[in-house]
Design an enzyme around this catalytic site. Structure first.
Site, mmCIF file in Angstrom:
data_model
loop_
_atom_site.group_PDB
_atom_site.id
_atom_site.type_symbol
_atom_site.label_atom_id
_atom_site.label_comp_id
_atom_site.label_asym_id
_atom_site.label_seq_id
_atom_site.Cartn_x
_atom_site.Cartn_y
_atom_site.Cartn_z
ATOM 1 C CB SER A 9 -0.953 -0.044 1.193
ATOM 2 O OG SER A 9 -2.009 0.873 1.026
ATOM 3 C CG HIS A 35 -5.926 -2.484 0.607
ATOM 4 N ND1 HIS A 35 -5.269 -1.901 -0.452
ATOM 5 C CD2 HIS A 35 -5.262 -2.086 1.729
ATOM 6 C CE1 HIS A 35 -4.262 -1.182 0.006
ATOM 7 N NE2 HIS A 35 -4.219 -1.282 1.306
ATOM 8 C CG ASP A 38 -6.972 -2.442 -3.139
ATOM 9 O OD1 ASP A 38 -7.653 -1.756 -2.351
ATOM 10 O OD2 ASP A 38 -5.746 -2.579 -3.032
#
Length: 721
Positions: A565, A688, A651
């Site tokens: 991320s 995610h 995501d």
């Protein structure tokens, strides 16, 4: 040029080639051509075909690792107690807990009758507690779905109803079901597409829930009467400031429904009387720009952690009916090197969560008197909950009822499994309730941890955690994996991982760079790694890598780096800065096209992110600064290391578009070959966090780590030194 190609040439597969389509971004007098922006449309069959071709290429390129992947999966599985249960938590007349069953992907939520709240039942992982009721079986709910996530699970104050929120795509939008526990009758399924956060009124007639806007920002709280149509819901609060998100929950004593609103720099808290759910909502203190505060209702006062006086936080109290910051009264000030994080209230004490010397800590504040009205002197001298190990994480575990005489804490380190303890608040007496089992003949004494310090280019000392097999000497020969994150004031604290043992057993030195932008060393550590100081995050990380080389912990040609991320942004930017430092880069759901995303307020997260990165849409200086570090924008025609980018089609937080574009440009611009491939692997039914089931998650970990181990020459178990 064709949309994509994926053929086999000789012994090596040929990577897909993404078509280039004209698209130009224009801001602040600059035109930027971006021929891969077309990869943004997840509904376009050509995009899906490209992702599938990338998956096929990644599989073909790594086919030789299939046995290693299976071996790593088997190691994780054999060391994990698959049939297990959590330590029960007392609430009302029940013990609440979760358990797992061998062969099942998801946890089962349960409860059993409580007989003695001071004595936790003796735990036999293979057996349910006497009188067990299964409340929710995640495996049954997940049946027929490739992905399953439980986004909320709440039991009403009278323990007669439960509400749970389910996502089966990975986009973190949840459908809510309300069930009568005794009859198992489904009472309500009206709330769909909700965000995180559920709260029952005290009588369980009403359920408060959060709605998200088109940009996935939680922006509304609604009151829903169970059994009625969604169209009859009542809007409780709408947040019009796009910088602000919201969180919804219930106080420990279940008297208050708590609505927290916050941007990256400012917060505001509202309370609703759970006994009067249709009554007014009260603001504890109206928002003031730059002031952050958290509220914890006690029985007869409020406890407030705030940064009004100084950025590292103070603890205050206020009357239970407070409506202004002017009613806040000092209760406890921090010492040097501390950062106050939060507070939990019980009837006879409070527990302060803080950071001290770069690590999490807990402090008990005993309540020695109960004056009417409340006064600060009711609390006695604070008592720290201490541990002897140099590097560890300690946190407050789940305690439902406020009238307890003890707290539950969780302790772990890089080399010590997660332990759950009860601590008697008045005496400090400790009772170990459970220690995470590690099977397979593992001797935990074979591993060690330590902290070292790298020096950044500006002279700042950056802490680096090291984990390795005991007896490892810094002789410059070892393979290594360096992890980093460094954003949002998030701290990457010590935690135990069974999966990580497979790396350590192959001689890998596992390191974590606690770079600026995180919160490890307090608020200033965060402030020095955000906005127009963001480059510090990347140069800190490169300095940590160089420190590992210079001190001999890792060989110069055997260091892999990993980040996910915002940590993917970190490793992407670090690779642009120093591609020769790394043998391999593992970038998970990486935020590598940061400038394009932050320029688009219509995308999820963007407006709220402007207080983290700056607003490049309105500010030319911020635009130029981000343009100078965004990984996608700064790929150079140099020899890059091997790269594996992973992502998920659904995501919401970091679109699959970013790694897809990044990989396409890396292949176009950089000097790479079959020995240093650039790979993209997309989970087509995930969000995610990747795959959702525990066995599926282990397989995903094994896939990624097999690739890392192969790149750094560490595929074999080290049996001796």
């Amino acid at each position: 040029m064709s949309e994509l190609t994926s053929t086999t040439k000789g012994a090596h597969p040929t990577p897909p080639v993404a078509a280039q389509r004209p698209w130009t971004r224009t801001h602040h007098g600059e035109d930027v051509a971006d021929p891969y922006e077309w990869l943004r449309d997840g509904e376009d069959p050509a995009v899906i075909a490209h992702l599938e071709a990338e998956n096929a290429y990644a599989e073909a390129t790594t086919a030789h690792l299939t046995p290693l992947r299976q071996l790593l999966f088997d190691e994780i599985k054999s060391r994990t107690l698959e049939t297990d249960l959590t330590v029960p938590v007392a609430s009302g007349d029940w013990w609440y807990y979760a358990r797992t069953v061998e062969g099942s992907q998801y946890a089962i939520q349960c409860r059993a009758p409580l007989t003695d709240r001071t004595a936790v039942p003796e735990l036999d992982p293979s057996q349910p507690l006497p009188g067990e009721e299964v409340l929710l079986d995640g495996n049954a709910l997940a049946e027929g779905h490739e992905f399953f996530s439980l986004g909320g699970f709440e039991v009403s104050a009278d323990h007669t109803r439960m509400a749970y929120a389910v996502d089966v795509t990975g986009d973190e939008r949840f459908d809510v079901t309300v069930v009568d526990i005794a009859t198992r009758q489904v009472l309500d399924e009206a709330v769909t597409g909700a965000g995180y956060g559920l709260a029952f009124s005290h009588d369980a007639r009403h359920l408060f829930h959060v709605a998200v806007d088109d940009a996935w920002r939680p922006h509304e709280v609604w009151r829903h009467e169970v059994g009625t149509a969604r169209g009859d819901d009542v809007l409780v609060h709408r947040e019009s400031d796009e910088r602000f998100w919201m969180g919804l929950g219930t106080s420990r004593d279940e008297r208050w429904i708590v609505l927290g609103l916050g941007s990256k720099t400012t917060s505001e808290v509202h309370l609703i009387d759970a006994h009067d759910p249709t009554g007014p909502m009260r603001c504890v203190a109206p928002r003031r720009d730059g002031v952050e505060y958290d509220v914890e209702p006690a029985a007869d006062h409020l406890l407030i952690v705030h940064n009004e006086r100084q950025p590292e936080g103070d603890l205050a109290w206020a009357p239970l009916d407070a409506t202004s910051h002017e009613q806040w009264q000092p209760l406890l000030e921090r010492a040097d090197g501390e950062r106050f994080v939060g507070v939990d209230a019980f009837d006879d004490f409070a527990v302060l969560s803080l950071r001290a010397d770069g690590l999490p800590a807990l402090r008990i504040l005993p309540r020695e008197a109960k004056s009417t009205p409340f006064v600060a002197s009711d609390y006695g001298a604070p008592v720290d909950v201490g541990f002897d190990d140099e590097l560890h994480t300690v946190s407050l575990g789940p305690v439902a009822d406020p009238d307890t005489d003890r707290i539950r804490i969780v302790h772990e380190s890089w080399v010590s499994p997660r332990s759950v303890l009860d601590v008697v608040a008045a005496t400090g007496e400790r009772h170990v309730l459970k220690r995470q089992p590690v099977l397979g003949g593992v001797d935990l004494a074979d591993y060690e941890q330590q902290r070292t310090w790298a020096t950044a280019p500006d002279g700042t000392r950056v802490p680096v955690s090291l984990v390795m097999r005991r007896g490892t000497e810094p002789d410059g020969s070892h393979p290594g994996l360096l992890y980093g994150y460094g954003s949002y004031e998030m701290s990457f604290d010590p935690y135990f991982s069974i999966a990580r043992l497979s790396l350590l057993d192959r001689g890998v030195v596992y390191a974590v760079a606690h770079v600026r932008g995180g919160g490890e060393l307090g608020r200033h550590w965060y402030d020095d790694g955000k906005m127009l100081a963001k480059r510090n995050t990347f140069t800190d990380f490169v300095a940590a890598a160089e420190h590992l080389h210079e001190t001999g912990w890792v060989a110069r040609d055997r260091l892999a780096i990993e980040g996910g991320s915002a940590g993917g942004l970190l490793v992407g930017a670090a690779t642009n800065l120093a591609p020769d430092r790394f043998a391999a880069v593992l970038a998970a759901v990486p935020f590598v096209d940061a400038l394009t995303t932050i320029l688009r307020p219509d995308l999820p997260l963007t407006v709220g992110e402007w207080e983290e990165w700056g607003n490049p849409l309105d500010d030319p200086e911020v635009y130029r600064y981000m343009r100078g570090y965004s990984p996608y924008e700064n790929i150079a025609p140099l020899a890059y290391p091997a790269i594996l980018a992973t992502t998920s089609l659904h995501d919401t937080r970091v679109y699959f578009t970013e790694p897809a574009k990044w990989v396409a440009r890396l292949r176009e611009v950089t000097d790479h070959d079959d020995e240093r491939p650039v790979l993209l692997r997309t989970e087509m039914s995930a969000g995610h966090g990747g795959r959702s089931g525990r066995y599926d998650a282990w397989e995903q970990t094994a896939w990624e780590w097999a690739w890392v181990l192969d790149r750094i020459g560490a595929t074999d178990v080290v049996t001796s030194r």
